[in-house]
Design a protein around this motif. Sequence first.
Motif, PDB file in Angstrom:
ATOM      1  N   GLY A 195     -58.302 -17.598  84.064  1.00  0.00           N
ATOM      2  CA  GLY A 195     -57.122 -18.388  84.426  1.00  0.00           C
ATOM      3  C   GLY A 195     -56.181 -18.524  83.242  1.00  0.00           C
ATOM      4  N   ALA A 196     -56.744 -18.767  82.062  1.00  0.00           N
ATOM      5  CA  ALA A 196     -55.929 -18.896  80.854  1.00  0.00           C
ATOM      6  C   ALA A 196     -55.246 -17.566  80.532  1.00  0.00           C
ATOM      7  CB  ALA A 196     -56.798 -19.351  79.684  1.00  0.00           C
ATOM      8  N   ALA A 197     -55.984 -16.471  80.724  1.00  0.00           N
ATOM      9  CA  ALA A 197     -55.431 -15.152  80.384  1.00  0.00           C
ATOM     10  C   ALA A 197     -54.229 -14.820  81.278  1.00  0.00           C
ATOM     11  CB  ALA A 197     -56.516 -14.079  80.517  1.00  0.00           C
ATOM     12  N   LEU A 198     -54.366 -15.092  82.565  1.00  0.00           N
ATOM     13  CA  LEU A 198     -53.252 -14.786  83.481  1.00  0.00           C
ATOM     14  C   LEU A 198     -52.062 -15.704  83.212  1.00  0.00           C
ATOM     15  CD1 LEU A 198     -52.109 -13.143  85.771  1.00  0.00           C
ATOM     16  CD2 LEU A 198     -53.336 -14.598  87.395  1.00  0.00           C
ATOM     17  N   LEU A 199     -52.367 -16.965  82.907  1.00  0.00           N
ATOM     18  CA  LEU A 199     -51.301 -17.920  82.581  1.00  0.00           C
ATOM     19  C   LEU A 199     -50.535 -17.435  81.341  1.00  0.00           C
ATOM     20  CD1 LEU A 199     -50.207 -20.682  83.538  1.00  0.00           C
ATOM     21  CD2 LEU A 199     -51.837 -21.767  81.962  1.00  0.00           C
ATOM     22  N   ALA A 200     -51.274 -16.934  80.357  1.00  0.00           N
ATOM     23  CA  ALA A 200     -50.639 -16.419  79.132  1.00  0.00           C
ATOM     24  C   ALA A 200     -49.732 -15.244  79.468  1.00  0.00           C
ATOM     25  CB  ALA A 200     -51.704 -16.004  78.126  1.00  0.00           C
ATOM     26  N   LYS A 201     -50.234 -14.328  80.302  1.00  0.00           N
ATOM     27  CA  LYS A 201     -49.427 -13.150  80.637  1.00  0.00           C
ATOM     28  C   LYS A 201     -48.169 -13.552  81.385  1.00  0.00           C
ATOM     29  CE  LYS A 201     -50.210  -9.025  80.413  1.00  0.00           C
ATOM     30  NZ  LYS A 201     -51.424  -8.461  79.924  1.00  0.00           N
ATOM     31  N   ARG A 202     -48.266 -14.525  82.285  1.00  0.00           N
ATOM     32  CA  ARG A 202     -47.074 -14.948  83.035  1.00  0.00           C
ATOM     33  C   ARG A 202     -45.999 -15.522  82.107  1.00  0.00           C
ATOM     34  NH1 ARG A 202     -47.298 -14.741  88.482  1.00  0.00           N
ATOM     35  NH2 ARG A 202     -49.348 -14.660  89.464  1.00  0.00           N
ATOM     36  N   GLN A 203     -46.411 -16.088  80.976  1.00  0.00           N
ATOM     37  CA  GLN A 203     -45.420 -16.678  80.057  1.00  0.00           C
ATOM     38  C   GLN A 203     -44.521 -15.614  79.442  1.00  0.00           C
ATOM     39  OE1 GLN A 203     -45.258 -19.895  80.495  1.00  0.00           O
ATOM     40  NE2 GLN A 203     -47.065 -19.401  81.741  1.00  0.00           N
ATOM     41  N   LEU A 204     -44.986 -14.349  79.441  1.00  0.00           N
ATOM     42  CA  LEU A 204     -44.175 -13.273  78.866  1.00  0.00           C
ATOM     43  C   LEU A 204     -42.961 -12.951  79.740  1.00  0.00           C
ATOM     44  CD1 LEU A 204     -47.054 -10.885  77.719  1.00  0.00           C
ATOM     45  CD2 LEU A 204     -45.859 -12.649  76.393  1.00  0.00           C
TER      46      LEU A 204
END
Lengths: 277, 183
Positions: A195-204
């Motif tokens: 969940g954290a990894a996908l959230l990080a990618k969406r911030q890009l």
Amino acid sequence: MRIIQAAAIAQAVRDACIEACCALPADVLAALTQAEAAEEGPGKAVLSQLLENAALARAACRPCCQDTGMAVVFVDLGQDVQIVGSLEAAVNAGVSAGYREGYLRKSVVSALGRKNTGDNTPAVLHLRLVEGDSLELTVAPKGFGSENMSRVYMLTPAQGEEGVLRAILETVVSAGACACPPCVVGVGIGSTMEGAALLAKRQLLRPLGQPSPDPEAARLEREALSRINATGIGPMGLGGKTTALAVHVAQSPTHIAGLPVAINMQCHACRHATRRL
Amino acid sequence: MSFALEYKPITLPLSPGELESLQAGDAVLLTGVVYTARDAAHKRLFEMLEKNGGQLPPEWPLPQPCAIYYAGPSPAAPGEIIGPCGPTTSARMDAYTPALIQAGANVLIGKGPRSASVLAAMAGRALYLAATGGAGMLMARSIKKVEMVAFPELGTEAIRRFYVEDMPLIVAADSRGGNLYAR
């Protein structure tokens, strides 16, 4: 109920692959222009080259970077849409057509045998079901110079905000020149590991430099950006004031026992293109 | 106010004096012949060197000295001789580079820092030039001739001979220990 043909999705993905690789978004160009004005020496030379390169790429409709990445495709699908055909097959058909017809580099191989799939498929598809009767898709081609430098930390709650900042700094410093700075740093805090990894990618995908509406995240963004740019790593690691163009942070509730933090590094070619059907 | 670097034109092959005079931080416009090689080609070259006592077989088309560019281009579109062709991360070649320097490579072009053993092998005999990562079109513009040299089956990772004109590069590590990444 609105009907969307799979072929229309494939066409939109194809066009977005080519546009994303060839035309850097205006907010990225603005951030690079601002950084170029502030730098000197090798850092300034690098940023001037990048601006000239972006103009050449856009004019020729050719990719700004030869690493045209792995195609990460975000789809927000309205729940009142009915797709005729397979969504996943349409996305992959679009990536295949975009990379072949756009003369983009095919960089996708089988993980262990390292055999090239030939058309840059499969895409990495992130599907979200949303309200409404439209379909919005964003193609974000991800180069692996920066992807390789990304990290997930499973911190303890006691490590808190300072622990998060240290994790961000450690990731950016160990990435150094390899992530092609000045970078955009996407940070996802909370949720679970993936969940954290996908959230990080969406911030890009967020517009550069627009602070998070969440005051806690916005505070971390400011503090992390200032610490990152104080490292002096600079454009392409050759020294300077601009190591990151932006830090984008988002948080999501997590378990009482944990504090997951994912840091997704993005090179200066912060490429993405969106289509709405 | 900030200042821009002034680019100095250089032509390959460099004389020993020219090679020694270039310093970390110098910006150059490079003209001459460079050979592409990245991960897979390095592995093969290294295996060949190991089999041949550290030298390339005499019939092999890499001259001494030679310049190696760590790059894997995008495909050429109609009307182009090469697609976008910026550098890849040099550190992945570090394990092979000292042997290649021994075999005659004296100019290395890529992006990012090098290992201590590469820097040691460069002393007195090789230069490391940084190309701007992501500037694929700018680098391609300076490539005037392209010829397939070896391992065409490796596709983008094949060894190609480029004739380049005024390729904009920055001396990242020089032959006397100067190293921009070491600050």
